[in-house]
Every structure is written in structure tokens, then in C-alpha cells.
Motif scaffolding. Structure first.
Motif, PDB file in Angstrom:
ATOM      1  N   SER A 116      -4.262  41.827  35.250  1.00 43.06           N
ATOM      2  CA  SER A 116      -4.745  41.197  36.459  1.00 43.06           C
ATOM      3  C   SER A 116      -5.794  40.000  36.219  1.00 43.06           C
ATOM      4  O   SER A 116      -6.030  39.234  36.933  1.00 43.06           O
ATOM      5  CB  SER A 116      -4.981  42.144  37.590  1.00 43.06           C
ATOM      6  OG  SER A 116      -5.987  43.157  37.311  1.00 43.06           O
ATOM      7  N   GLN A 192     -12.720  34.351  40.969  1.00 44.87           N
ATOM      8  CA  GLN A 192     -12.404  35.002  39.518  1.00 44.87           C
ATOM      9  C   GLN A 192     -12.316  33.837  38.716  1.00 44.87           C
ATOM     10  O   GLN A 192     -11.819  32.761  38.957  1.00 44.87           O
ATOM     11  CB  GLN A 192     -11.430  35.871  39.722  1.00 44.87           C
ATOM     12  CG  GLN A 192     -11.422  37.038  40.776  1.00 44.87           C
ATOM     13  CD  GLN A 192     -12.449  38.249  40.176  1.00 44.87           C
ATOM     14  OE1 GLN A 192     -13.225  37.867  39.164  1.00 44.87           O
ATOM     15  NE2 GLN A 192     -12.355  39.382  40.738  1.00 44.87           N
ATOM     16  N   LYS A 213      -8.041  33.882  41.269  1.00 47.34           N
ATOM     17  CA  LYS A 213      -7.775  34.832  42.437  1.00 47.34           C
ATOM     18  C   LYS A 213      -9.253  34.496  43.344  1.00 47.34           C
ATOM     19  O   LYS A 213     -10.352  34.485  42.716  1.00 47.34           O
ATOM     20  CB  LYS A 213      -7.621  36.167  41.979  1.00 47.34           C
ATOM     21  CG  LYS A 213      -7.576  37.042  42.997  1.00 47.34           C
ATOM     22  CD  LYS A 213      -6.799  38.568  42.695  1.00 47.34           C
ATOM     23  CE  LYS A 213      -7.835  39.304  42.019  1.00 47.34           C
ATOM     24  NZ  LYS A 213      -7.168  40.594  41.758  1.00 47.34           N
ATOM     25  N   CYS A 215     -11.313  36.490  45.882  1.00 49.05           N
ATOM     26  CA  CYS A 215     -11.500  37.885  46.477  1.00 49.05           C
ATOM     27  C   CYS A 215     -12.389  38.084  47.491  1.00 49.05           C
ATOM     28  O   CYS A 215     -13.496  37.150  47.724  1.00 49.05           O
ATOM     29  CB  CYS A 215     -11.709  38.964  45.292  1.00 49.05           C
ATOM     30  SG  CYS A 215     -10.537  38.970  43.972  1.00 49.05           S
ATOM     31  N   ASP A 219     -12.756  43.377  44.132  1.00 49.35           N
ATOM     32  CA  ASP A 219     -11.490  42.724  43.354  1.00 49.35           C
ATOM     33  C   ASP A 219     -10.101  42.995  43.869  1.00 49.35           C
ATOM     34  O   ASP A 219      -8.983  41.957  43.589  1.00 49.35           O
ATOM     35  CB  ASP A 219     -11.360  43.548  41.679  1.00 49.35           C
ATOM     36  CG  ASP A 219     -10.618  42.599  40.891  1.00 49.35           C
ATOM     37  OD1 ASP A 219     -10.869  41.556  40.580  1.00 49.35           O
ATOM     38  OD2 ASP A 219      -9.506  43.039  40.519  1.00 49.35           O
ATOM     39  N   SER A 220      -9.734  44.195  44.550  1.00 50.04           N
ATOM     40  CA  SER A 220      -8.484  44.388  45.062  1.00 50.04           C
ATOM     41  C   SER A 220      -8.235  43.630  46.361  1.00 50.04           C
ATOM     42  O   SER A 220      -7.294  43.612  46.934  1.00 50.04           O
ATOM     43  CB  SER A 220      -8.269  45.952  45.334  1.00 50.04           C
ATOM     44  OG  SER A 220      -9.362  46.378  46.123  1.00 50.04           O
ATOM     45  N   THR A 222      -7.630  40.840  47.705  1.00 54.99           N
ATOM     46  CA  THR A 222      -7.204  39.335  47.184  1.00 54.99           C
ATOM     47  C   THR A 222      -7.084  38.534  48.786  1.00 54.99           C
ATOM     48  O   THR A 222      -6.116  38.961  49.445  1.00 54.99           O
ATOM     49  CB  THR A 222      -5.915  39.279  46.824  1.00 54.99           C
ATOM     50  OG1 THR A 222      -5.969  40.252  45.521  1.00 54.99           O
ATOM     51  CG2 THR A 222      -5.511  37.897  46.205  1.00 54.99           C
ATOM     52  N   TYR A 225      -5.037  32.656  46.251  1.00 50.51           N
ATOM     53  CA  TYR A 225      -4.827  32.156  44.905  1.00 50.51           C
ATOM     54  C   TYR A 225      -4.965  30.682  44.938  1.00 50.51           C
ATOM     55  O   TYR A 225      -4.476  29.886  45.811  1.00 50.51           O
ATOM     56  CB  TYR A 225      -3.349  32.685  44.394  1.00 50.51           C
ATOM     57  CG  TYR A 225      -3.397  34.116  44.083  1.00 50.51           C
ATOM     58  CD1 TYR A 225      -3.803  34.665  42.815  1.00 50.51           C
ATOM     59  CD2 TYR A 225      -2.753  34.892  44.674  1.00 50.51           C
ATOM     60  CE1 TYR A 225      -3.780  35.978  42.338  1.00 50.51           C
ATOM     61  CE2 TYR A 225      -2.459  36.222  44.297  1.00 50.51           C
ATOM     62  CZ  TYR A 225      -2.999  36.844  43.178  1.00 50.51           C
ATOM     63  OH  TYR A 225      -3.082  38.225  42.915  1.00 50.51           O
TER      64      TYR A 225
END
Length: 251
Positions: A116, A192, A213, A215, A219-220, A222, A225
Motif C-alpha cells: 500500500s 502520502q 493517498k 488520509c 493511514d487506513s 483514506t 486519491y
């Protein structure tokens, strides 16, 4: 008594020597792997240069490399090298970045096993010196969470993007980010590094397409993009296109 002491000392000496030898042997077990090997006429002068990417596997995780090295040998065997931070599934690709005769070396190293996140590097061998080039980068980016479960990201001199985060209301309230829709304290989003950086042709010119990405609180988390397209001329990057894709996600 003296004989017993001498025997004990001798035994201890040989045990220590054995341990040192064993540790040395373990170090010697480290094997350098050639991940990429290519011979090409880099300067178009009729001689061949050799480009190699080498790595040493991590002992604690055989799927990853603890060390990586980019090495370029000219036609006389003279070596130029660069140390690269280790990771998972390193790849090297020869790319044309500006329609010049001399190609660049694009390296990608995954920073986690899931793939990822990644680190990207760009090198050239101009004038027989291995040089790292800066990757294309957007001008200043600022971001902030807003009241009523919203957020904004501004790219300096270009555009401001707004995000509706109401689907994350319950989670954000539990985390203390919001209280009844009001922001508890200033909170920023995280942009990111490139998770993907690939080559393409844009309006008949070599180009890079990057994906990053955005965030929220982790980090999870999202939020979106961001995809960008870049071309290069006169040693400078030019932003050609930008696209933002918001992610609807209940946490």
C-alpha cells in the motif's frame, strides 16, 4: 586444583572461540542477490555500460531486503553506486523522461508487505556520474478539517478541494476529533508519498503519472486519491493534469 582451573579455562576459551566463529559464519551467510542486471549502450557511443540492482535479504523477514544498492559500471569497469533503503519487491525500470537519448533509472521499493506504500527513486548516469533526480512534487499543500464533518485541501496557486466526511461522523466523534459537529482542535489531513509512479505518453511526450493517498486520522482512513501527470523539459518538471477521487467510506 590448578589442573581443574586450567581445564575450565581451556573449555571456556574454546566455547567462546566457537561462538565467535559461529557468529562470523552467520554474517558470512548473508548473500547478495542481483535483482536487476542490464547491459546497454547508455551513451550511444558503441560501448556497453552495466546497470545492476543488488540486495541483501533481511534475516528476520526473508521477503524483504535490508539493504539495496544501485551500481553502474562503465565500459572500463569503473563502478558508481548509490545505497537505497531496503524494503519489499524492489524493481528497476529504464525510462525516458524528456525525449533525451540517455534514459533514467526508476526504482520502486514497497515499504510494507501489503504494497500500500512505496518509496520511489529516480537516477541518471549523465557524464558518467550516478545522480539522483528530484521526483515531481506539487507546490505547497495545506489541509484542514472543518466544522460539520468536512475537510479542505488547497494546492497553492492551483485549486482547493472540499471533502464531505459525514459518513465518518460516528468514528470521528468517538476519537474526539469532533464534538457534536464542532472541531475540537485544528486537525490536518496527511498526503502520502507516491504509492505509484509510472511512465506514459501524454500528448506525444514522455510523462510520469503519480498516485498519492490522502488520509484523515490514520493511514487506513483514506479520504481520497490524487493523480497527477507530469512532463519534464530543461531539467524541470511541469504539472500537466491533476485529478482528485474522493473515497466514500464508513469507518
Amino acid at each position: 586444583m590448578k589442573k581443574e582451573l586450567l581445564f575450565a579455562f581451556t573449555a571456556f576459551f574454546f566455547m567462546s572461540l566457537s561462538a565467535i566463529t559461529g557468529a562470523y559464519a552467520l554474517e558470512k551467510e548473508e548473500v547478495e542477490t542481483v535483482i536487476y542486471n542490464n547491459k546497454l549502450d547508455y551513451f550511444h557511443d558503441g560501448t556497453l555500460e552495466t546497470i545492476q540492482l543488488k540486495g541483501i535479504a533481511a534475516k528476520e523477514d526473508k521477503k524483504s531486503f535490508k539493504e539495496l544498492a544501485l551500481e553502474v559500471y562503465d565500459s572500463t569497469g569503473t563502478k558508481k553506486s548509490a545505497q537505497i533503503e531496503g524494503g519489499y519487491h524492489p524493481t528497476l525500470q529504464m525510462v525516458d523522461i524528456d525525449k533525451s537519448k540517455n534514459q533514467a533509472m526508476l526504482l520502486k521499493v514497497l515499504t510494507d508487505e501489503k504494497g500500500s506504500n512505496a518509496a520511489n527513486y529516480l537516477y541518471t548516469f549523465a557524464h558518467k556520474e550516478l545522480k539522483e533526480l528530484a521526483l515531481p512534487e506539487l507546490p505547497g499543500i495545506t489541509s484542514e478539517f472543518k466544522a460539520d464533518y468536512k475537510a479542505e485541501l488547497t494546492i497553492e496557486g492551483l485549486k482547493t478541494y472540499s471533502f464531505n466526511l459525514v459518513e465518518r461522523k460516528e468514528r470521528y466523534e468517538k476519537l474526539g476529533i469532533y464534538r457534536k459537529g464542532q472541531l475540537n482542535e485544528p486537525t490536518e489531513m496527511m498526503v502520502q508519498p507516491y504509492s505509484s509512479l509510472t511512465t506514459m505518453i501524454y500528448h506525444h511526450k514522455p510523462a510520469f503519472k503519480g498516485k498519492q493517498k490522502i488520509c484523515g486520522v490514520a493511514d487506513s482512513d483514506t479520504i481520497a486519491y490524487m493523480e497527477t501527470i507530469w512532463t519534464r523539459s530543461n531539467n524541470k518538471w511541469k504539472l500537466e493534469k491533476i485529478k482528485m477521487k474522493e473515497i466514500s467510506k464508513k469507518l
